[in-house]
Design a protein around this motif. Structure first.
Motif, PDB file in Angstrom:
ATOM      1  N   ARG A 262       3.862  70.361 105.788  1.00 57.26           N
ATOM      2  CA  ARG A 262       3.387  71.208 106.891  1.00 57.26           C
ATOM      3  C   ARG A 262       2.438  72.285 106.387  1.00 57.26           C
ATOM      4  O   ARG A 262       1.616  72.813 107.132  1.00 57.26           O
ATOM      5  CB  ARG A 262       4.579  71.831 107.617  1.00 57.26           C
ATOM      6  N   ASP A 263       2.549  72.622 105.133  1.00 56.80           N
ATOM      7  CA  ASP A 263       1.698  73.649 104.522  1.00 56.80           C
ATOM      8  C   ASP A 263       0.341  73.028 104.173  1.00 56.80           C
ATOM      9  O   ASP A 263       0.276  72.028 103.447  1.00 56.80           O
ATOM     10  CB  ASP A 263       2.380  74.172 103.248  1.00 56.80           C
ATOM     11  N   PRO A 264      -0.772  73.604 104.676  1.00 54.54           N
ATOM     12  CA  PRO A 264      -2.095  73.053 104.352  1.00 54.54           C
ATOM     13  C   PRO A 264      -2.368  72.960 102.858  1.00 54.54           C
ATOM     14  O   PRO A 264      -3.178  72.130 102.430  1.00 54.54           O
ATOM     15  CB  PRO A 264      -3.067  74.025 105.032  1.00 54.54           C
ATOM     16  N   ARG A 265      -1.688  73.788 102.059  1.00 57.20           N
ATOM     17  CA  ARG A 265      -1.929  73.735 100.616  1.00 57.20           C
ATOM     18  C   ARG A 265      -1.560  72.375 100.041  1.00 57.20           C
ATOM     19  O   ARG A 265      -2.141  71.931  99.049  1.00 57.20           O
ATOM     20  CB  ARG A 265      -1.142  74.848  99.923  1.00 57.20           C
ATOM     21  N   ALA A 266      -0.596  71.689 100.679  1.00 57.88           N
ATOM     22  CA  ALA A 266      -0.232  70.352 100.209  1.00 57.88           C
ATOM     23  C   ALA A 266      -1.403  69.391 100.360  1.00 57.88           C
ATOM     24  O   ALA A 266      -1.625  68.518  99.508  1.00 57.88           O
ATOM     25  CB  ALA A 266       0.983  69.836 100.985  1.00 57.88           C
ATOM     26  N   ALA A 267      -2.158  69.559 101.445  1.00 59.91           N
ATOM     27  CA  ALA A 267      -3.335  68.705 101.645  1.00 59.91           C
ATOM     28  C   ALA A 267      -4.375  68.952 100.569  1.00 59.91           C
ATOM     29  O   ALA A 267      -4.907  68.010  99.959  1.00 59.91           O
ATOM     30  CB  ALA A 267      -3.929  68.957 103.034  1.00 59.91           C
ATOM     31  N   TRP A 268      -4.681  70.224 100.303  1.00 57.01           N
ATOM     32  CA  TRP A 268      -5.728  70.533  99.320  1.00 57.01           C
ATOM     33  C   TRP A 268      -5.323  70.094  97.912  1.00 57.01           C
ATOM     34  O   TRP A 268      -6.174  69.680  97.112  1.00 57.01           O
ATOM     35  CB  TRP A 268      -6.053  72.019  99.343  1.00 57.01           C
ATOM     36  N   GLU A 269      -4.025  70.141  97.603  1.00 54.42           N
ATOM     37  CA  GLU A 269      -3.572  69.647  96.297  1.00 54.42           C
ATOM     38  C   GLU A 269      -3.860  68.154  96.138  1.00 54.42           C
ATOM     39  O   GLU A 269      -4.303  67.697  95.072  1.00 54.42           O
ATOM     40  CB  GLU A 269      -2.067  69.901  96.144  1.00 54.42           C
ATOM     41  N   LEU A 270      -3.616  67.391  97.187  1.00 54.91           N
ATOM     42  CA  LEU A 270      -3.835  65.952  97.113  1.00 54.91           C
ATOM     43  C   LEU A 270      -5.321  65.598  97.157  1.00 54.91           C
ATOM     44  O   LEU A 270      -5.736  64.564  96.608  1.00 54.91           O
ATOM     45  CB  LEU A 270      -3.096  65.256  98.267  1.00 54.91           C
ATOM     46  N   LEU A 271      -6.112  66.439  97.796  1.00 52.81           N
ATOM     47  CA  LEU A 271      -7.550  66.183  97.891  1.00 52.81           C
ATOM     48  C   LEU A 271      -8.303  66.605  96.632  1.00 52.81           C
ATOM     49  O   LEU A 271      -9.423  66.138  96.392  1.00 52.81           O
ATOM     50  CB  LEU A 271      -8.129  66.920  99.103  1.00 52.81           C
ATOM     51  N   ALA A 272      -7.709  67.469  95.826  1.00 50.86           N
ATOM     52  CA  ALA A 272      -8.409  68.032  94.666  1.00 50.86           C
ATOM     53  C   ALA A 272      -8.953  66.977  93.706  1.00 50.86           C
ATOM     54  O   ALA A 272     -10.078  67.125  93.194  1.00 50.86           O
ATOM     55  CB  ALA A 272      -7.484  69.012  93.936  1.00 50.86           C
ATOM     56  N   PRO A 273      -8.223  65.881  93.414  1.00 54.75           N
ATOM     57  CA  PRO A 273      -8.791  64.884  92.475  1.00 54.75           C
ATOM     58  C   PRO A 273     -10.100  64.269  92.964  1.00 54.75           C
ATOM     59  O   PRO A 273     -10.860  63.734  92.145  1.00 54.75           O
ATOM     60  CB  PRO A 273      -7.679  63.833  92.379  1.00 54.75           C
ATOM     61  N   TYR A 274     -10.364  64.324  94.237  1.00 56.52           N
ATOM     62  CA  TYR A 274     -11.623  63.812  94.774  1.00 56.52           C
ATOM     63  C   TYR A 274     -12.696  64.896  94.862  1.00 56.52           C
ATOM     64  O   TYR A 274     -13.783  64.661  95.398  1.00 56.52           O
ATOM     65  CB  TYR A 274     -11.395  63.200  96.160  1.00 56.52           C
ATOM     66  N   GLY A 275     -12.373  66.069  94.334  1.00 56.60           N
ATOM     67  CA  GLY A 275     -13.341  67.160  94.354  1.00 56.60           C
ATOM     68  C   GLY A 275     -13.527  67.786  95.719  1.00 56.60           C
ATOM     69  O   GLY A 275     -14.510  68.492  95.960  1.00 56.60           O
ATOM     70  N   VAL A 276     -12.597  67.570  96.619  1.00 54.24           N
ATOM     71  CA  VAL A 276     -12.686  68.127  97.975  1.00 54.24           C
ATOM     72  C   VAL A 276     -11.913  69.434  98.001  1.00 54.24           C
ATOM     73  O   VAL A 276     -10.701  69.471  97.770  1.00 54.24           O
ATOM     74  CB  VAL A 276     -12.130  67.145  99.014  1.00 54.24           C
ATOM     75  N   THR A 277     -12.630  70.515  98.263  1.00 57.25           N
ATOM     76  CA  THR A 277     -12.046  71.857  98.274  1.00 57.25           C
ATOM     77  C   THR A 277     -12.310  72.518  99.624  1.00 57.25           C
ATOM     78  O   THR A 277     -13.168  72.066 100.396  1.00 57.25           O
ATOM     79  CB  THR A 277     -12.651  72.710  97.157  1.00 57.25           C
ATOM     80  N   PRO A 278     -11.607  73.616  99.940  1.00 49.04           N
ATOM     81  CA  PRO A 278     -11.814  74.271 101.234  1.00 49.04           C
ATOM     82  C   PRO A 278     -13.257  74.668 101.502  1.00 49.04           C
ATOM     83  O   PRO A 278     -13.687  74.706 102.661  1.00 49.04           O
ATOM     84  CB  PRO A 278     -10.895  75.493 101.148  1.00 49.04           C
ATOM     85  N   GLY A 279     -14.014  74.955 100.483  1.00 48.36           N
ATOM     86  CA  GLY A 279     -15.411  75.314 100.713  1.00 48.36           C
ATOM     87  C   GLY A 279     -16.285  74.144 101.127  1.00 48.36           C
ATOM     88  O   GLY A 279     -17.306  74.314 101.786  1.00 48.36           O
ATOM     89  N   LYS A 280     -15.867  72.944 100.744  1.00 52.34           N
ATOM     90  CA  LYS A 280     -16.686  71.758 101.034  1.00 52.34           C
ATOM     91  C   LYS A 280     -16.354  71.099 102.366  1.00 52.34           C
ATOM     92  O   LYS A 280     -17.155  70.317 102.891  1.00 52.34           O
ATOM     93  CB  LYS A 280     -16.511  70.729  99.915  1.00 52.34           C
ATOM     94  N   ALA A 281     -15.169  71.384 102.910  1.00 51.50           N
ATOM     95  CA  ALA A 281     -14.768  70.736 104.158  1.00 51.50           C
ATOM     96  C   ALA A 281     -13.732  71.602 104.861  1.00 51.50           C
ATOM     97  O   ALA A 281     -13.012  72.383 104.231  1.00 51.50           O
ATOM     98  CB  ALA A 281     -14.197  69.349 103.882  1.00 51.50           C
ATOM     99  N   ASP A 282     -13.676  71.460 106.178  1.00 50.17           N
ATOM    100  CA  ASP A 282     -12.632  72.100 106.965  1.00 50.17           C
ATOM    101  C   ASP A 282     -11.528  71.082 107.232  1.00 50.17           C
ATOM    102  O   ASP A 282     -11.804  69.933 107.594  1.00 50.17           O
ATOM    103  CB  ASP A 282     -13.187  72.595 108.303  1.00 50.17           C
ATOM    104  N   LEU A 283     -10.305  71.508 107.054  1.00 52.00           N
ATOM    105  CA  LEU A 283      -9.159  70.657 107.355  1.00 52.00           C
ATOM    106  C   LEU A 283      -8.856  70.806 108.843  1.00 52.00           C
ATOM    107  O   LEU A 283      -8.290  71.809 109.287  1.00 52.00           O
ATOM    108  CB  LEU A 283      -7.954  71.077 106.504  1.00 52.00           C
TER     109      LEU A 283
END
Length: 538
Positions: A262-283
């Motif tokens: 439920r925590d958005p941070r879990a999404a960004w952790e899983l997306l990090a290996p693909y180089g996807v960060t909050p600055g590059k995309a909106d969740l």
């Protein structure tokens, strides 16, 4: 919110509607628009006070685009779609295990497959529904009771909790409406299915995944665009979601707590290996879903019917869940219209489940098998899987299913039998100075289509069967002209001189020569049956 008056201005609760729909997702929307297009008086009730507005399904195929075309929204939704040409299953090392090739155009006159953003589809369907003067939409109402009668169904509804700003159920408004038929398109937890008394066959697939939808702020170079990554460390997939969004889905590992996602941070952790960060995309959305595979054993009881997820659910690995529901809507709409107009026996509705359920069951089984390729968490099992693919020991996916039963000329033989239950072609034609897809130029509905240069002789009785259905007889030649030779190629390949297809574009029957065309029309007349006992509705 549309409230309690029908299109003619009468109090909604005093109207005997032709059809009441419970559920206003894409399946309910499609069915409402199609019935409205046919002039049926329809009331739709949906528990949520507004459209969901978030993506769930992500794929449509050429058949669904032709259905959207019949509603006049295909070009609108195509603008926000991404044409997919490949969907690839890779292992953890990047080796290709399985590929779905979507490069070609489909027989329906549209590219084979698209990846789409569901809110765009729902907005377009909603506009198509609200353009129908005989359809009323009532959002923020949930069904609480269903009482079937001999000549109608009575539905009790209550203003839903989502519309009452915290009011108690005891203070909610209620209402009762009546309809000749009730259709439950109210999702996997269908209230209508429960009241219908239908049980479900469970195909034994249950996997929980975490879905993340993104709206990129910059171009994302991910190295892999559309497909499954069958990595036992964490199976996942990624794909373009329409023209402007992207989706990632990650399997939850055995024993993993869904609550932490439920925590958005879990999404960004899983997306990090693909180089996807909050600055590059909106969740824009993150949610946990449990994928299941179930099929209702009963889709109809008297005047109550099911469609979409209320009748069947499947894992998303073939992208056919929503597509199957929209096929249900198209198959049901023309049947209900014929019965309500007194042009067909009520038994025509029995063919709905007879043809749709086997088609859906095949797709469920295909989706489960594709899911099992991906949903493997044991490294040894995954290694054995990969080796089996390398050695060519895994059979290719079966062909896409066609209809085998229902309202079809099942007595056809020879070459005609090979196309019965399959989709009819749509090519480009020229007629009266217009050039375009056949349905836009000539029209859609019951169609007897003759090959270029072919002819057929029908008796007055046979012609009356077609006239009764509003069918058109189209002889390809100078007008309409087969400008690309598409139809000439189709008829040459099949060895046929004519096909007779239904409003949902499935071939009812076919003939190798004009003399046999009458037999096909006779078979249609017998299949439709005599006039219904239900009073015709103008």
């Amino acid at each position: 919110m549309s409230e309690t008056t029908d299109p003619a201005g009468r109090p909604g609760d005093d109207v005997l509607y032709d059809v009441v729909l419970i559920g206003y997702g894409p399946v309910g929307q499609t069915l409402a628009a199609l019935l409205g297009q046919a002039g049926r008086e329809v009331a739709v009730f949906e528990r949520w006070p507004r459209l969901y507005g978030r993506a769930r399904a992500g794929h449509v195929d050429h058949e669904i685009m032709r259905i959207f075309q019949s509603l006049g929204i295909a070009e609108r939704v195509e603008r926000d779609m991404f044409r997919a040409t490949k969907y690839v299953f890779r292992n953890a090392d990047g080796e290709t295990l399985l590929t779905f090739d979507w490069d070609a155009d489909g027989i329906s006159g549209w590219p084979s497959d698209y990846i789409m953003y569901q809110p765009s589809i729902e907005d377009a369907l909603d506009a198509a529904v609200r353009a129908q003067p005989t359809v009323s939409v009532h959002q923020g109402w949930e069904a609480t009771a269903i009482a079937p009668h001999e000549d109608h169904v009575e539905i009790t509804l209550r203003e839903s909790t989502e519309s009452r700003s915290g009011e108690s159920a005891s203070g909610a408004r209620t209402r009762t409406v009546r309809a000749r038929y009730l259709v439950g398109a109210d999702g996997a937890n269908s209230f209508v299915r429960t009241r219908l008394g239908a049980s479900q066959t469970d195909f034994g697939f249950r996997e929980t995944w975490f879905v993340c939808d993104l709206e990129p702020n910059v171009p994302l170079d991910l190295g892999f665009d559309n497909g499954q990554v069958c990595d036992p460390a964490r199976p996942h997939c990624l794909f373009q979601l329409g023209a402007r969004h992207r989706r990632f889905e990650f399997a939850l590992l055995p024993g993993e707590d869904p609550g932490r996602f439920r925590d958005p941070r879990a999404a960004w952790e899983l997306l990090a290996p693909y180089g996807v960060t909050p600055g590059k995309a909106d969740l824009v959305r993150h949610a946990v879903y449990t994928f299941e595979a179930k099929l209702a054993d009963r889709w109809r009881r008297g005047r109550i019917l099911l469609a979409g997820d209320a009748a069947h659910v499947m894992p998303p690995f073939m992208g056919q869940g929503m597509c199957s529901g929209i096929r249900d809507a198209k198959a049901l709409a023309w049947r209900l219209d014929l019965v309500l107009r007194g042009l067909a026996a009520d038994a025509v509705l029995d063919g709905y489940q007879a043809e749709r359920a086997p088609h859906v069951e095949t797709l469920i089984r295909m989706s489960v098998e594709a899911g099992r390729v991906s949903c493997t968490f044991d490294p040894e099992i995954a290694a054995a899987r990969d080796e089996a693919f390398r050695r060519g020991e895994v059979a290719p996916p079966p062909p896409f299913p066609h209809l085998l039963d229902g309202l079809l000329d099942t007595g056809a033989g020879g070459r005609a039998a090979e196309v019965v239950g399959r989709l009819a072609p749509q090519g480009r034609v020229r007629s009266g100075g217009r050039t375009g897809r056949f349905d836009d130029v000539v029209g859609h509905g019951w169609t007897l289509l003759l090959a270029p240069g072919a002819d057929c002789d029908l008796t007055p009785g046979q012609a009356a069967v077609l006239d009764r259905l509003g069918a058109r007889i189209v002889a390809l030649g100078e007008d309409p002209a087969d400008i690309d030779g598409y139809y000439a190629g189709y008829f040459a390949r099949t060895g046929l001189s004519m096909i007779l297809y239904r409003p949902d574009f499935y071939v009812f029957g076919a003939a190798e020569d004009g003399a046999a065309a009458g037999r096909v029309v006779d078979a249609l007349g017998r299949s439709i049956g005599g006039p219904s006992q239900i009073p015709a509705v103008p």
